[in-house]
Scaffold this active site. Sequence first.
Site, PDB file in Angstrom:
ATOM      1  N   ASN A  61     -28.356  -0.730  -1.648  1.00 59.21           N
ATOM      2  CA  ASN A  61     -27.379   0.074  -1.195  1.00 59.21           C
ATOM      3  C   ASN A  61     -25.902   0.387  -1.739  1.00 59.21           C
ATOM      4  O   ASN A  61     -25.600  -0.800  -2.691  1.00 59.21           O
ATOM      5  CB  ASN A  61     -26.831  -0.280   0.265  1.00 59.21           C
ATOM      6  CG  ASN A  61     -26.882  -1.744   0.581  1.00 59.21           C
ATOM      7  OD1 ASN A  61     -27.198  -2.382  -0.136  1.00 59.21           O
ATOM      8  ND2 ASN A  61     -26.076  -2.055   1.734  1.00 59.21           N
ATOM      9  N   ASN A  64     -18.940   2.654  -0.259  1.00 56.79           N
ATOM     10  CA  ASN A  64     -17.941   3.155  -0.648  1.00 56.79           C
ATOM     11  C   ASN A  64     -16.865   3.190   0.459  1.00 56.79           C
ATOM     12  O   ASN A  64     -17.176   3.250   1.535  1.00 56.79           O
ATOM     13  CB  ASN A  64     -17.985   4.617  -0.609  1.00 56.79           C
ATOM     14  CG  ASN A  64     -16.936   5.424  -1.450  1.00 56.79           C
ATOM     15  OD1 ASN A  64     -15.798   5.753  -0.964  1.00 56.79           O
ATOM     16  ND2 ASN A  64     -17.319   5.726  -2.845  1.00 56.79           N
ATOM     17  N   TYR A  67     -16.489   5.466   4.054  1.00 59.40           N
ATOM     18  CA  TYR A  67     -18.134   4.866   4.363  1.00 59.40           C
ATOM     19  C   TYR A  67     -18.953   5.995   4.299  1.00 59.40           C
ATOM     20  O   TYR A  67     -20.086   5.530   3.701  1.00 59.40           O
ATOM     21  CB  TYR A  67     -18.090   4.375   6.024  1.00 59.40           C
ATOM     22  CG  TYR A  67     -17.203   2.954   6.068  1.00 59.40           C
ATOM     23  CD1 TYR A  67     -16.509   2.484   5.150  1.00 59.40           C
ATOM     24  CD2 TYR A  67     -17.242   2.462   7.200  1.00 59.40           C
ATOM     25  CE1 TYR A  67     -15.825   1.450   5.095  1.00 59.40           C
ATOM     26  CE2 TYR A  67     -16.667   1.145   7.423  1.00 59.40           C
ATOM     27  CZ  TYR A  67     -15.946   0.517   6.344  1.00 59.40           C
ATOM     28  OH  TYR A  67     -15.349  -0.645   6.620  1.00 59.40           O
ATOM     29  N   CYS A  72     -27.763   4.520   1.271  1.00 58.03           N
ATOM     30  CA  CYS A  72     -28.543   3.266   1.638  1.00 58.03           C
ATOM     31  C   CYS A  72     -29.700   3.065   0.345  1.00 58.03           C
ATOM     32  O   CYS A  72     -30.156   3.804  -0.413  1.00 58.03           O
ATOM     33  CB  CYS A  72     -29.820   3.655   2.737  1.00 58.03           C
ATOM     34  SG  CYS A  72     -28.819   3.928   4.485  1.00 58.03           S
ATOM     35  N   GLU A  74     -32.958   2.766   0.043  1.00 60.81           N
ATOM     36  CA  GLU A  74     -34.064   3.570   0.177  1.00 60.81           C
ATOM     37  C   GLU A  74     -33.967   4.841  -0.710  1.00 60.81           C
ATOM     38  O   GLU A  74     -34.780   5.247  -1.574  1.00 60.81           O
ATOM     39  CB  GLU A  74     -34.423   3.788   1.509  1.00 60.81           C
ATOM     40  CG  GLU A  74     -34.960   2.718   2.426  1.00 60.81           C
ATOM     41  CD  GLU A  74     -33.874   1.902   3.030  1.00 60.81           C
ATOM     42  OE1 GLU A  74     -32.947   2.079   2.576  1.00 60.81           O
ATOM     43  OE2 GLU A  74     -34.052   1.675   4.332  1.00 60.81           O
ATOM     44  N   CYS A 110     -33.080   3.488   8.394  1.00 60.05           N
ATOM     45  CA  CYS A 110     -32.097   4.233   9.164  1.00 60.05           C
ATOM     46  C   CYS A 110     -32.932   5.635   9.401  1.00 60.05           C
ATOM     47  O   CYS A 110     -33.812   5.893   8.470  1.00 60.05           O
ATOM     48  CB  CYS A 110     -30.909   4.554   8.651  1.00 60.05           C
ATOM     49  SG  CYS A 110     -30.539   5.432   7.324  1.00 60.05           S
ATOM     50  N   CYS A 113     -32.706   7.699   6.191  1.00 59.67           N
ATOM     51  CA  CYS A 113     -33.750   7.666   5.188  1.00 59.67           C
ATOM     52  C   CYS A 113     -35.257   7.808   5.537  1.00 59.67           C
ATOM     53  O   CYS A 113     -35.970   8.041   4.835  1.00 59.67           O
ATOM     54  CB  CYS A 113     -33.750   5.876   4.938  1.00 59.67           C
ATOM     55  SG  CYS A 113     -32.180   5.679   4.036  1.00 59.67           S
TER      56      CYS A 113
HETATM   57  N1  THU Z   1     -28.711   0.119   4.809  1.00 58.18           N
HETATM   58  C1  THU Z   1     -29.742   0.453   3.583  1.00 58.18           C
HETATM   59  O1  THU Z   1     -29.215   0.425   2.617  1.00 58.18           O
HETATM   60  N2  THU Z   1     -30.897   0.628   4.340  1.00 58.18           N
HETATM   61  C2  THU Z   1     -31.224   0.408   5.553  1.00 58.18           C
HETATM   62  O2  THU Z   1     -32.628   0.349   5.812  1.00 58.18           O
HETATM   63  C3  THU Z   1     -30.419  -0.020   6.550  1.00 58.18           C
HETATM   64  C4  THU Z   1     -28.966   0.049   6.341  1.00 58.18           C
HETATM   65  C5  THU Z   1     -27.235  -0.170   4.321  1.00 58.18           C
HETATM   66  C6  THU Z   1     -26.407   1.033   4.540  1.00 58.18           C
HETATM   67  C7  THU Z   1     -24.916  -0.055   4.655  1.00 58.18           C
HETATM   68  O3  THU Z   1     -24.576   0.043   3.320  1.00 58.18           O
HETATM   69  C8  THU Z   1     -25.171  -1.194   5.058  1.00 58.18           C
HETATM   70  O4  THU Z   1     -26.792  -1.298   4.880  1.00 58.18           O
HETATM   71  C9  THU Z   1     -25.071  -1.569   6.413  1.00 58.18           C
HETATM   72  O5  THU Z   1     -25.388  -0.447   7.456  1.00 58.18           O
END
Ligand code: THU
Length: 162
Positions: A61, A64, A67, A72, A74, A110, A113
């Site tokens: 991830n 920034n 936000y 993410c 993925e 999420c 993703c």
């Molecule tokens: N995040 C991911 O990179 N993947 C996920 O499956 C869930 C959430 C990140 C987004 C953000 O940078 C941090 O986790 C908190 O939500």
Amino acid sequence: MKEIIVKTTVKVYSVAELSEEFKELAQAALSASTTAYAPYSKFHVGAAVRLESGVIITGNNQENAAYPSGLCAERVALFYAGATYPGVAVRAIAIAAQTGGRQVDMITPCGACRQVLLETESRYGGHPMDVLLCGTEQVYIISGAASLLPLSFSGSDLGVTD
Ligand code: THU
């Protein structure tokens, strides 16, 4: 009235039970989480994508201060794979996360993703990709991104057939 029941099969493995290939992918995801840029959430996520060529692509991830401009793990990995190897199908993706220096018990993608996982699957002919959700003790494996997003919106809703 009729009812539609939507089912998702989740196979739960102990880490020791995983095939060598899946172990390697899970390890790559956890290792990718160590270089995440997550100064705001301090939630460090790693993703590792296995292409049909065998190549592993990783991402993490990237946050920034504004936000919604972050992305993410993925999607970082999947978009990089799509940009670099556009004709090569994705066979599997593993996701792992850590916070406060400890791996989290379970991580699940999420909604946004899931939408991208689904598009990636259909982009390469709909062959189900294995999604590995890596926890400390267990790994959940879902075969097919489509089952993570039932009743989904897709290219077919826009009249695009393949
Ligand atoms: N995040 C991911 O990179 N993947 C996920 O499956 C869930 C959430 C990140 C987004 C953000 O940078 C941090 O986790 C908190 O939500």
